[in-house]
Motif scaffolding. Structure first.
Motif, PDB file in Angstrom:
ATOM      1  N   ARG A 241       0.906  -1.304   0.281  1.00  0.00           N
ATOM      2  CA  ARG A 241       0.115   0.346  -0.154  1.00  0.00           C
ATOM      3  C   ARG A 241       1.094   1.302   0.055  1.00  0.00           C
ATOM      4  N   SER A 242       1.966   1.366   0.988  1.00  0.00           N
ATOM      5  CA  SER A 242       2.743   2.381   0.965  1.00  0.00           C
ATOM      6  C   SER A 242       3.243   2.784  -0.155  1.00  0.00           C
ATOM      7  N   CYS A 243       4.286   1.723  -1.042  1.00  0.00           N
ATOM      8  CA  CYS A 243       4.971   1.405  -2.509  1.00  0.00           C
ATOM      9  C   CYS A 243       3.633   2.561  -2.963  1.00  0.00           C
ATOM     10  N   SER A 244       2.548   2.464  -3.664  1.00  0.00           N
ATOM     11  CA  SER A 244       1.060   2.186  -4.153  1.00  0.00           C
ATOM     12  C   SER A 244       1.053   3.769  -4.468  1.00  0.00           C
ATOM     13  N   ASP A 245       0.893   4.387  -2.765  1.00  0.00           N
ATOM     14  CA  ASP A 245       0.583   5.189  -1.776  1.00  0.00           C
ATOM     15  C   ASP A 245       1.940   6.637  -2.806  1.00  0.00           C
ATOM     16  N   LEU A 246       3.061   6.258  -2.632  1.00  0.00           N
ATOM     17  CA  LEU A 246       4.491   6.888  -2.975  1.00  0.00           C
ATOM     18  C   LEU A 246       4.379   6.915  -4.211  1.00  0.00           C
ATOM     19  N   ALA A 247       3.153   5.739  -5.399  1.00  0.00           N
ATOM     20  CA  ALA A 247       3.306   6.440  -6.769  1.00  0.00           C
ATOM     21  C   ALA A 247       3.004   7.614  -6.854  1.00  0.00           C
ATOM     22  N   ALA A 248       1.775   7.650  -5.860  1.00  0.00           N
ATOM     23  CA  ALA A 248       0.559   8.315  -6.656  1.00  0.00           C
ATOM     24  C   ALA A 248       1.485   9.709  -6.044  1.00  0.00           C
ATOM     25  N   LEU A 249       2.217   9.724  -4.987  1.00  0.00           N
ATOM     26  CA  LEU A 249       2.719  11.225  -4.404  1.00  0.00           C
ATOM     27  C   LEU A 249       3.013  11.777  -5.998  1.00  0.00           C
ATOM     28  N   ALA A 250       3.815  10.351  -5.975  1.00  0.00           N
ATOM     29  CA  ALA A 250       5.155  10.738  -7.407  1.00  0.00           C
ATOM     30  C   ALA A 250       4.493  11.959  -8.008  1.00  0.00           C
ATOM     31  N   GLU A 251       3.907  11.478  -8.585  1.00  0.00           N
ATOM     32  CA  GLU A 251       3.141  11.702  -9.394  1.00  0.00           C
ATOM     33  C   GLU A 251       3.096  12.871  -9.410  1.00  0.00           C
ATOM     34  N   LYS A 252       2.092  13.061  -8.051  1.00  0.00           N
ATOM     35  CA  LYS A 252       1.415  14.596  -8.033  1.00  0.00           C
ATOM     36  C   LYS A 252       3.098  16.211  -7.967  1.00  0.00           C
ATOM     37  N   LEU A 253       3.830  14.707  -7.744  1.00  0.00           N
ATOM     38  CA  LEU A 253       4.776  16.317  -7.778  1.00  0.00           C
ATOM     39  C   LEU A 253       5.982  16.134  -8.057  1.00  0.00           C
ATOM     40  N   GLY A 254       5.396  14.817  -9.546  1.00  0.00           N
ATOM     41  CA  GLY A 254       6.404  15.357 -11.054  1.00  0.00           C
ATOM     42  C   GLY A 254       7.435  14.348 -10.796  1.00  0.00           C
ATOM     43  N   MET A 255       7.266  13.490 -10.212  1.00  0.00           N
ATOM     44  CA  MET A 255       9.001  12.536 -10.002  1.00  0.00           C
ATOM     45  C   MET A 255       8.273  11.082 -11.135  1.00  0.00           C
ATOM     46  N   GLU A 256       8.334  10.767 -12.613  1.00  0.00           N
ATOM     47  CA  GLU A 256       7.733   9.904 -12.842  1.00  0.00           C
ATOM     48  C   GLU A 256       8.668   8.750 -12.394  1.00  0.00           C
ATOM     49  N   GLN A 257       9.827   8.786 -12.380  1.00  0.00           N
ATOM     50  CA  GLN A 257      10.602   7.052 -12.725  1.00  0.00           C
ATOM     51  C   GLN A 257      10.180   6.825 -11.423  1.00  0.00           C
ATOM     52  N   LEU A 258      10.721   7.573 -10.118  1.00  0.00           N
ATOM     53  CA  LEU A 258       9.880   6.823  -8.865  1.00  0.00           C
ATOM     54  C   LEU A 258       9.287   6.594  -9.127  1.00  0.00           C
ATOM     55  N   ALA A 259       7.550   7.208  -9.838  1.00  0.00           N
ATOM     56  CA  ALA A 259       6.346   7.017  -9.136  1.00  0.00           C
ATOM     57  C   ALA A 259       6.130   5.367 -10.134  1.00  0.00           C
ATOM     58  N   LYS A 260       7.000   4.838 -11.463  1.00  0.00           N
ATOM     59  CA  LYS A 260       6.962   3.925 -12.117  1.00  0.00           C
ATOM     60  C   LYS A 260       7.208   2.765 -11.095  1.00  0.00           C
ATOM     61  N   ARG A 261       8.625   2.740 -10.397  1.00  0.00           N
ATOM     62  CA  ARG A 261       9.102   1.684 -10.113  1.00  0.00           C
ATOM     63  C   ARG A 261       8.575   1.157  -8.641  1.00  0.00           C
ATOM     64  N   GLN A 262       7.823   2.077  -8.130  1.00  0.00           N
ATOM     65  CA  GLN A 262       6.713   2.436  -7.307  1.00  0.00           C
ATOM     66  C   GLN A 262       6.079   1.118  -7.462  1.00  0.00           C
ATOM     67  N   ARG A 263       4.643   1.425  -8.499  1.00  0.00           N
ATOM     68  CA  ARG A 263       3.503   0.928  -8.785  1.00  0.00           C
ATOM     69  C   ARG A 263       4.664  -0.688  -9.228  1.00  0.00           C
ATOM     70  N   GLU A 264       5.585  -0.586  -9.603  1.00  0.00           N
ATOM     71  CA  GLU A 264       6.125  -2.249 -10.063  1.00  0.00           C
ATOM     72  C   GLU A 264       6.566  -2.853  -8.746  1.00  0.00           C
ATOM     73  N   LEU A 265       6.554  -2.102  -7.879  1.00  0.00           N
ATOM     74  CA  LEU A 265       7.080  -2.679  -6.800  1.00  0.00           C
ATOM     75  C   LEU A 265       5.673  -3.468  -6.096  1.00  0.00           C
ATOM     76  N   ALA A 266       5.188  -2.984  -5.893  1.00  0.00           N
ATOM     77  CA  ALA A 266       3.312  -2.792  -5.168  1.00  0.00           C
ATOM     78  C   ALA A 266       2.850  -4.283  -6.543  1.00  0.00           C
ATOM     79  N   LYS A 267       2.959  -3.756  -7.915  1.00  0.00           N
ATOM     80  CA  LYS A 267       2.227  -4.969  -8.161  1.00  0.00           C
ATOM     81  C   LYS A 267       2.766  -6.266  -8.611  1.00  0.00           C
TER      82      LYS A 267
END
Ligand code: DGY
Length: 418
Positions: A241-267
């Protein structure tokens, strides 16, 4: 009444405030605990947003170089707690333990960010914290999932936060006690010993600490050399859940790479979580990595995955199962199945209800569309507080308060429920 509860909760949080961190409760837990602090921050935010961000910043100021965030930060000397810094002996300037705790920080900072009244502050603090939290997540998958299974192991029951759960009983048979240096417990001076773990469990907790110290707290070695390696569905669900939430937050902050990686971990985690499902128990179970067997123990750790984006069929079965549990006890959510002979309504994580678990499970139920069930959990949680005070945990049959009192995270969860 609602205002009074709100006032009582904020008073407790203020009482336990030590300036830049908050203790879980006076006496029993006199330092900063990892997941307590992150959950407390959400309550603190209703009082003071600057102070809420600071709570998590203080925790991450003590992150290890490899990314690990310790389970306790010993900010001050206090002889009322055992095992203190000299037992852990991790060699940090501000002493810390050498194990970690459920990774709730990613979830907490997203919540703080999205609810922030002070948006400029939230933007600044979230940007500073996000890479640190991501580093912690990477640490988990690197050091606690060396074979890339998608799920991480805990090496000490204290890492799960569910210290004496029935989940660990069998695996504890393989943790020796020879060589444990004589010690005096302090927890039983602050709380009723009948509400706390047994001496036999404590000996094993301490053996593991001594063993990890003998490996110099080297995370390259700890996993493989630990006789206790458990894959806890609840622990993993919080991390996912924290990986997914971090990804959502990263998207809002414009940190695409970080968001992608956290989404992958969650998946990957969500996919692997299916291997922990038990048709017999209608919930998830722990996996003992040494035996590669699921542990025959239906605890609340196996219901917590609803906090993550698990598959809808499993979510629906868990919602049904909680409905069944509500007929077996007065106050949801028992930490162990009341129909199991190992259930003990007052002993810490072997039966009692905990508001933080109620909060995460209720949140998960809402995310999956089970609003009525979530509402019932919230109502029963507030009823517990009104009749039995802000305890550490509660007997799910009678509601009796157990463990420590004036508890920070209980107060924080009350603020959330209100
Ligand atoms: C304790 O000391 O009881 C704690 O749960 C360890 O984190």
């Amino acid at each position: 009444m609602t205002n009074t509860l709100f006032q009582q909760a904020t008073d407790i949080i203020r009482q336990n405030d030590r300036g830049h961190y908050t203790v879980p409760t006076h006496g029993l837990y006199p330092f900063q605990w990892n997941w307590d602090s992150c959950l407390a921050a959400m309550g603190i935010a209703y009082i003071d947003e600057v102070r809420a961000w600071q709570e998590i910043e203080t925790l991450f100021a003590h992150q290890w170089q490899d990314g690990m965030v310790p389970h306790i930060i010993f900010h001050e000397q206090d002889d009322g707690y055992f095992p203190g810094p000299e037992i852990w002996n991790t060699g940090r300037e501000t002493p810390t333990t050498g194990i970690t705790q459920p990774a709730v920080a990613g979830f907490a900072i997203r919540r703080l960010f999205e609810r922030a009244v002070n948006q400029d502050l939230a933007q600044q603090k979230a940007t500073e914290l996000i890479t640190k939290v991501a580093h912690w997540h990477e640490w988990f998958y690197q050091y606690r999932d060396p074979e890339d299974t998608g799920l991480v192991a805990i090496l000490h029951p204290w890492e799960s936060g569910r210290d004496n759960s029935v989940d660990w009983d069998e695996a504890f048979a393989n943790v020796p006690t020879q060589g444990v240096k004589p010690y005096t417990r302090r927890d039983t001076k602050h709380a009723d010993p009948a509400h706390r773990p047994t001496q036999a469990q404590y000996d094993r907790y301490i053996w593991l600490v001594q063993h990890f110290l003998s490996l110099q707290w080297d995370n390259e070695k700890l996993h493989d050399e630990s006789p206790f390696q458990m894959v806890d569905p609840g622990f993993n669900a919080i991390l996912i859940r924290s990986c997914s939430d971090l990804a959502a937050l990263a998207e809002k902050l414009g940190m695409e790479q970080l968001a992608k990686r956290q989404r992958e971990l969650a998946k990957q985690g969500l996919q692997a979580m299916n291997n922990l499902w038990s048709d017999k128990h209608q919930q998830y179970l722990c996996l003992d990595r040494h035996t590669n067997q699921l542990v025959d123990s239906a605890s609340s750790g196996g219901l917590l995955p609803i906090f993550a984006d698990i598959n809808p069929q499993h979510a629906a079965i868990i919602a049904d199962r909680i409905q069944t549990l509500s007929q077996q006890c007065r106050y949801l959510l028992p930490s162990h199945d009341p129909a199991d002979s190992r259930f003990d309504s007052k002993r810490y994580w072997r039966g009692p209800s905990w508001l933080i678990i109620n909060y995460m499970v209720a949140d998960g139920l809402e995310q999956h569309g089970f609003d009525e069930m979530a509402k019932q959990i919230k109502q029963q949680s507030l009823e517990l507080i009104k009749t039995h005070g802000f305890a550490e945990y509660y007997d799910p049959l009678s509601g009796e308060s157990c463990g420590g009192d004036s508890f920070t995270w209980t107060a924080a969860m009350v603020l959330e429920f209100l």
